[in-house]
Design a protein around this motif. Structure first.
Motif, PDB file in Angstrom:
ATOM      1  N   GLU A   1       0.897  -1.180  -0.113  1.00 32.69           N
ATOM      2  CA  GLU A   1       0.083   0.010  -0.103  1.00 32.69           C
ATOM      3  C   GLU A   1       0.918   1.219   0.101  1.00 32.69           C
ATOM      4  O   GLU A   1       1.621   1.552   1.120  1.00 32.69           O
ATOM      5  CB  GLU A   1      -0.832  -0.007   1.314  1.00 32.69           C
ATOM      6  CG  GLU A   1      -1.856   1.053   1.241  1.00 32.69           C
ATOM      7  CD  GLU A   1      -2.713   1.054   2.505  1.00 32.69           C
ATOM      8  OE1 GLU A   1      -3.633   2.135   2.694  1.00 32.69           O
ATOM      9  OE2 GLU A   1      -2.812   0.208   3.376  1.00 32.69           O
ATOM     10  N   THR A   2       0.756   1.944  -0.923  1.00 30.62           N
ATOM     11  CA  THR A   2       1.450   3.210  -1.249  1.00 30.62           C
ATOM     12  C   THR A   2       0.715   4.514  -1.131  1.00 30.62           C
ATOM     13  O   THR A   2      -0.475   4.143  -1.403  1.00 30.62           O
ATOM     14  CB  THR A   2       2.662   3.054  -2.482  1.00 30.62           C
ATOM     15  OG1 THR A   2       1.544   3.319  -3.555  1.00 30.62           O
ATOM     16  CG2 THR A   2       3.239   2.032  -2.310  1.00 30.62           C
ATOM     17  N   ASN A   3       1.529   5.600  -1.004  1.00 30.20           N
ATOM     18  CA  ASN A   3       0.692   6.981  -1.281  1.00 30.20           C
ATOM     19  C   ASN A   3       0.563   7.337  -2.627  1.00 30.20           C
ATOM     20  O   ASN A   3      -0.082   8.367  -2.956  1.00 30.20           O
ATOM     21  CB  ASN A   3       1.334   7.918  -0.467  1.00 30.20           C
ATOM     22  CG  ASN A   3       1.026   7.649   1.097  1.00 30.20           C
ATOM     23  OD1 ASN A   3       0.021   7.073   1.456  1.00 30.20           O
ATOM     24  ND2 ASN A   3       1.724   8.105   1.993  1.00 30.20           N
TER      25      ASN A   3
ATOM     26  N   VAL B   1      -1.760  22.016  -4.348  1.00 32.54           N
ATOM     27  CA  VAL B   1      -2.328  21.180  -3.346  1.00 32.54           C
ATOM     28  C   VAL B   1      -3.283  20.250  -3.730  1.00 32.54           C
ATOM     29  O   VAL B   1      -4.470  20.636  -4.466  1.00 32.54           O
ATOM     30  CB  VAL B   1      -3.019  21.949  -2.287  1.00 32.54           C
ATOM     31  CG1 VAL B   1      -3.600  21.006  -0.869  1.00 32.54           C
ATOM     32  CG2 VAL B   1      -1.928  22.926  -1.655  1.00 32.54           C
ATOM     33  N   ASN B   2      -3.010  18.618  -3.818  1.00 33.60           N
ATOM     34  CA  ASN B   2      -3.903  17.897  -4.444  1.00 33.60           C
ATOM     35  C   ASN B   2      -4.638  17.023  -3.223  1.00 33.60           C
ATOM     36  O   ASN B   2      -3.996  16.188  -2.397  1.00 33.60           O
ATOM     37  CB  ASN B   2      -3.116  16.685  -5.380  1.00 33.60           C
ATOM     38  CG  ASN B   2      -3.983  15.978  -6.057  1.00 33.60           C
ATOM     39  OD1 ASN B   2      -4.879  15.521  -5.626  1.00 33.60           O
ATOM     40  ND2 ASN B   2      -3.467  15.520  -7.315  1.00 33.60           N
ATOM     41  N   VAL B   3      -5.822  17.453  -2.931  1.00 32.75           N
ATOM     42  CA  VAL B   3      -6.478  16.557  -2.006  1.00 32.75           C
ATOM     43  C   VAL B   3      -7.324  15.194  -2.793  1.00 32.75           C
ATOM     44  O   VAL B   3      -8.046  15.296  -3.255  1.00 32.75           O
ATOM     45  CB  VAL B   3      -7.683  17.446  -1.558  1.00 32.75           C
ATOM     46  CG1 VAL B   3      -8.527  16.787  -0.051  1.00 32.75           C
ATOM     47  CG2 VAL B   3      -7.211  18.801  -1.107  1.00 32.75           C
TER      48      VAL B   3
ATOM     49  N   HIS C   1      -5.642  12.034   2.754  1.00 33.30           N
ATOM     50  CA  HIS C   1      -4.583  11.855   2.027  1.00 33.30           C
ATOM     51  C   HIS C   1      -4.232  13.181   1.180  1.00 33.30           C
ATOM     52  O   HIS C   1      -5.106  13.577   0.370  1.00 33.30           O
ATOM     53  CB  HIS C   1      -4.668  10.672   1.124  1.00 33.30           C
ATOM     54  CG  HIS C   1      -3.723  10.459   0.164  1.00 33.30           C
ATOM     55  ND1 HIS C   1      -3.647   9.556  -0.617  1.00 33.30           N
ATOM     56  CD2 HIS C   1      -2.022  10.916   0.178  1.00 33.30           C
ATOM     57  CE1 HIS C   1      -2.269   9.421  -1.149  1.00 33.30           C
ATOM     58  NE2 HIS C   1      -1.591  10.241  -0.582  1.00 33.30           N
ATOM     59  N   VAL C   2      -3.213  13.841   1.434  1.00 35.53           N
ATOM     60  CA  VAL C   2      -2.813  15.191   0.620  1.00 35.53           C
ATOM     61  C   VAL C   2      -1.418  15.126  -0.198  1.00 35.53           C
ATOM     62  O   VAL C   2      -0.608  14.772   0.498  1.00 35.53           O
ATOM     63  CB  VAL C   2      -2.872  16.353   1.673  1.00 35.53           C
ATOM     64  CG1 VAL C   2      -2.732  17.490   0.820  1.00 35.53           C
ATOM     65  CG2 VAL C   2      -4.044  16.406   2.384  1.00 35.53           C
TER      66      VAL C   2
ATOM     67  N   ARG D   1       8.293  18.368  -2.551  1.00 29.72           N
ATOM     68  CA  ARG D   1       7.103  17.769  -2.608  1.00 29.72           C
ATOM     69  C   ARG D   1       6.972  16.935  -1.472  1.00 29.72           C
ATOM     70  O   ARG D   1       7.720  16.210  -0.694  1.00 29.72           O
ATOM     71  CB  ARG D   1       7.117  16.631  -3.816  1.00 29.72           C
ATOM     72  CG  ARG D   1       6.038  15.596  -3.934  1.00 29.72           C
ATOM     73  CD  ARG D   1       6.114  14.849  -5.305  1.00 29.72           C
ATOM     74  NE  ARG D   1       5.178  14.029  -5.343  1.00 29.72           N
ATOM     75  CZ  ARG D   1       4.964  12.720  -5.084  1.00 29.72           C
ATOM     76  NH1 ARG D   1       6.167  12.077  -4.378  1.00 29.72           N
ATOM     77  NH2 ARG D   1       3.884  11.822  -5.406  1.00 29.72           N
ATOM     78  N   MET D   2       5.626  16.673  -0.879  1.00 31.22           N
ATOM     79  CA  MET D   2       5.097  15.871   0.285  1.00 31.22           C
ATOM     80  C   MET D   2       4.082  15.197  -0.260  1.00 31.22           C
ATOM     81  O   MET D   2       3.050  15.668  -0.993  1.00 31.22           O
ATOM     82  CB  MET D   2       5.007  16.622   1.303  1.00 31.22           C
ATOM     83  CG  MET D   2       6.093  17.047   2.268  1.00 31.22           C
ATOM     84  SD  MET D   2       5.991  17.952   3.502  1.00 31.22           S
ATOM     85  CE  MET D   2       5.017  16.440   4.851  1.00 31.22           C
ATOM     86  N   ASN D   3       3.822  13.887   0.229  1.00 33.20           N
ATOM     87  CA  ASN D   3       2.696  13.054  -0.425  1.00 33.20           C
ATOM     88  C   ASN D   3       2.549  12.067   0.891  1.00 33.20           C
ATOM     89  O   ASN D   3       3.063  11.104   1.032  1.00 33.20           O
ATOM     90  CB  ASN D   3       2.911  12.096  -1.311  1.00 33.20           C
ATOM     91  CG  ASN D   3       1.672  11.238  -1.825  1.00 33.20           C
ATOM     92  OD1 ASN D   3       0.745  11.563  -1.486  1.00 33.20           O
ATOM     93  ND2 ASN D   3       1.745  10.583  -2.908  1.00 33.20           N
ATOM     94  N   GLN D   4       1.420  12.537   1.793  1.00 27.79           N
ATOM     95  CA  GLN D   4       1.371  11.589   3.106  1.00 27.79           C
ATOM     96  C   GLN D   4      -0.005  11.620   3.496  1.00 27.79           C
ATOM     97  O   GLN D   4      -1.005  12.553   2.987  1.00 27.79           O
ATOM     98  CB  GLN D   4       1.985  12.239   4.250  1.00 27.79           C
ATOM     99  CG  GLN D   4       3.534  12.567   4.157  1.00 27.79           C
ATOM    100  CD  GLN D   4       4.263  13.228   5.315  1.00 27.79           C
ATOM    101  OE1 GLN D   4       3.492  13.395   6.426  1.00 27.79           O
ATOM    102  NE2 GLN D   4       5.453  13.239   5.306  1.00 27.79           N
ATOM    103  N   LYS D   5      -0.470  10.729   4.294  1.00 30.42           N
ATOM    104  CA  LYS D   5      -1.787  10.775   4.889  1.00 30.42           C
ATOM    105  C   LYS D   5      -1.508  11.264   6.394  1.00 30.42           C
ATOM    106  O   LYS D   5      -0.568  11.049   6.945  1.00 30.42           O
ATOM    107  CB  LYS D   5      -2.006   9.193   5.013  1.00 30.42           C
ATOM    108  CG  LYS D   5      -2.469   8.599   3.888  1.00 30.42           C
ATOM    109  CD  LYS D   5      -3.144   7.320   3.798  1.00 30.42           C
ATOM    110  CE  LYS D   5      -3.472   6.695   2.462  1.00 30.42           C
ATOM    111  NZ  LYS D   5      -3.938   5.438   2.660  1.00 30.42           N
TER     112      LYS D   5
END
Length: 542
Positions: A134-136, A427-429, A534-535, A518-522
């Motif tokens: 499972e990845t973001n 910002v990608n919601v 998840h943003v 860049r950040m891609n986290q929950k």
């Protein structure tokens, strides 16, 4: 006795050598590869204790490791389709190998190279377990454990002058644990653009190679040499971090357009506009947007009763395709009642702009985009504007931290330059999980930053909404030491005194985004029992 022993040895050598050569010639001329027989399979209850202990390492991974799932359905699918897969794969091998063989025909006294027999046998590979990660990211990553103890029958014939040499591949065994990634996931069938394969460890490959009826892999030292060559070749191709990228969809059909720069627009003035009102004047304002974008158009202020308005207003537009996009300008007459009348319009292709250079345009307003329209003879006035296209930096603020090049003061040589430039905050919601409301579950997200308020669409009756909506903020300087707030709200679709309620919120510090790009986290939602959002946030500098 010494003389007798020497005589007998010479006699044996003299007789044995011609006899051996005669037998070797006979085998060379008349020997043919034998058929490969199916291996004998015995049930477990017929095996003794020692035999059971020997096969313990062969127990499937789904038995020993709980992370691996049992995929009997997939093995059943391979078993039923293997006869057809065998023919398809062998046909692909023949078509691929034929031009390679043709390069050697005529060289080194070689007259012909061809497959006399080519089949992968009756035993398909077995997937002993499947692990899914499972990845973001927008991908699907899995690791199958593959074992294939096959019974292929592959005979390659090489005609050298008048002699025919036959090489037979038998007893092939392959044990591998590849990592397979389907990415990126796209809304076009089959819903992924590429298959990326990499091996996490060196595979085990074993086989027999018969020449003149004998297995040459039994020659001392040759087996280890061949094994080392195979491992080196595999490592150079797809051993992690190397990978094998297999395209599935055409890149042009699934290309995700990303911002590449910012267009600075200064709407200076307009001259000699049409008289749209009864009193012989107009209330003009300008709408501007880039072609190919679904974002709302930006607007200037309204200048009441003015045919030569002065605006001197600045705007920033995000550019994704500078070679094909154009700036669309529309001048309207504002009306208090009814629709607004369009006084004229004009386009400016972005490809005529030079990077980072400001250019002034004085454009004649047109009725519509058809410039050659003979009926469009009316003078509609002119509009004056200044345009500057500033592309983003390629590196987009990628800090190397302690590993980067530092000057004598300990700072990275590019820190000051990177932290002082304007840029775009995207910002990608993407979605949320386990968001529960007391009265209703129709979640939507609010993005609050620097007084701006942006909202996703509402998804009805769900606790796990998927929005995947992106919002952009053009900034004059990096948002260091600033927070962006994202709220998850629910709204009742019918009339109610409690029409809205909060399902949780999160405040994200943008320091890491600026430094990493860049950040891609929950994130766990505050004031929510189990809610997660998840943003993905990106910072690009100009």
């Amino acid at each position: 006795m010494g003389f007798l022993n020497t005589f007998l040895e010479l006699l044996g050598f003299g007789i044995g050598l011609p006899f051996g050569l005669l037998i070797g010639f006979f085998l060379f001329v008349y020997s043919k590869p034998g058929d490969v027989k199916d291996p004998a399979v015995r049930p477990l209850h017929e095996l003794d204790t020692d035999a059971l202990l020997d096969i313990l390492p062969e127990i499937p991974l789904w038995v020993k490791c709980p992370d691996y799932e049992r995929v009997d359905w997939l093995n059943k699918f391979l078993l039923d389709t293997w006869p057809y897969l065998d023919k398809a794969i062998c046909a692909m091998i023949r078509s691929t190998a034929q031009p390679m063989f043709a390069e050697y025909v005529g060289k080194y006294k070689i007259k012909a190279i061809e497959f006399e027999r080519l089949t992968l046998g009756t035993l398909p590979p077995i997937i002993q377990g499947l692990k899914v990660y499972e990845t973001n990211e927008k991908d699907l990553v899995m690791e199958p454990a593959i074992k294939w103890a096959g019974n292929p029958n592959i005979v390659l014939m090489v005609q050298l002058l008048s002699a025919r040499l036959r090489f037979q591949l038998v007893d092939l065994q392959i044990f591998a644990a590849p990592r397979v990634a389907l990415k990126p996931l796209v809304p076009t069938f089959p819903c992924f653009a590429n298959i990326v394969v990499s091996l996490m460890e060196r595979p085990h490959v074993d086989f027999g190679l018969k020449i003149l009826g004998g297995d040459v892999m039994s020659i001392p030292g040759l087996y280890r040499l061949v094994q080392d060559m195979i491992k080196k070749q595999v490592a150079s191709l797809c051993l992690w971090p190397q990978n094998l990228d297999i395209p599935v969809l055409d890149a042009s059909t699934v290309l995700i357009k990303k911002p590449v720069g910012i267009l600075h627009v200064k709407v200076v003035r307009a001259k000699k506009l049409l008289k749209a009102d009864i009193l012989g004047t107009s209330d003009p304002y300008v709408k501007l947007n880039l072609t190919g974008e679904k974002l709302p158009a930006k607007k200037t202020t309204i200048k009441k009763k003015n045919l030569n308005p002065e605006w001197n207003e600045n705007f920033k537009l995000v550019v994704k395709e500078p070679e094909t996009q154009a700036l669309q300008l529309q001048v309207f007459d504002w009306d208090k009642v009814g629709g607004h009348d369009r006084l004229g319009m004009q386009f400016v292709p972005l490809k005529v702009l030079t990077h980072r250079e400001t250019k002034e345009f004085t454009l004649d307003l047109l009725r519509h985009t058809n410039i050659s329209d003979s009926q469009d003879k009316k003078k509609r006035g002119q509009i004056v504007l200044e345009l500057t296209y500033v592309p983003f930096r390629v590196d987009s603020i990628e800090f190397s931290g302690p590993l980067g090049g530092n000057d004598a003061s300990g700072k990275s040589s590019s820190d000051d330059e990177s932290l002082s430039g304007a840029g775009l905050l995207s910002v990608n919601v993407q979605g949320a999980e386990d968001v529960e409301g007391k009265h209703h579950r129709n979640p939507y997200a609010l993005v609050l930053f620097r007084g701006e308020r942006k909202k996703t669409k509402m998804i009805k009756r769900t606790s796990d909404p998927r929005w995947n909506e992106e919002f952009q903020f053009t900034l004059d300087k990096p948002p260091l030491h600033e927070l962006i707030r994202i709220e998850v709200m629910s709204k009742r679709t019918s009339f109610s005194f409690r029409s809205k309620e909060s399902l949780g919120h999160v405040e994200i510090n943008l320091n890491d985004v600026v430094h990493n790009g860049r950040m891609n986290q929950k994130y766990h939602l505050i004031d929510s029992k189990n809610g997660v959002i998840h943003v993905e946030i990106r910072w690009s500098t100009v």
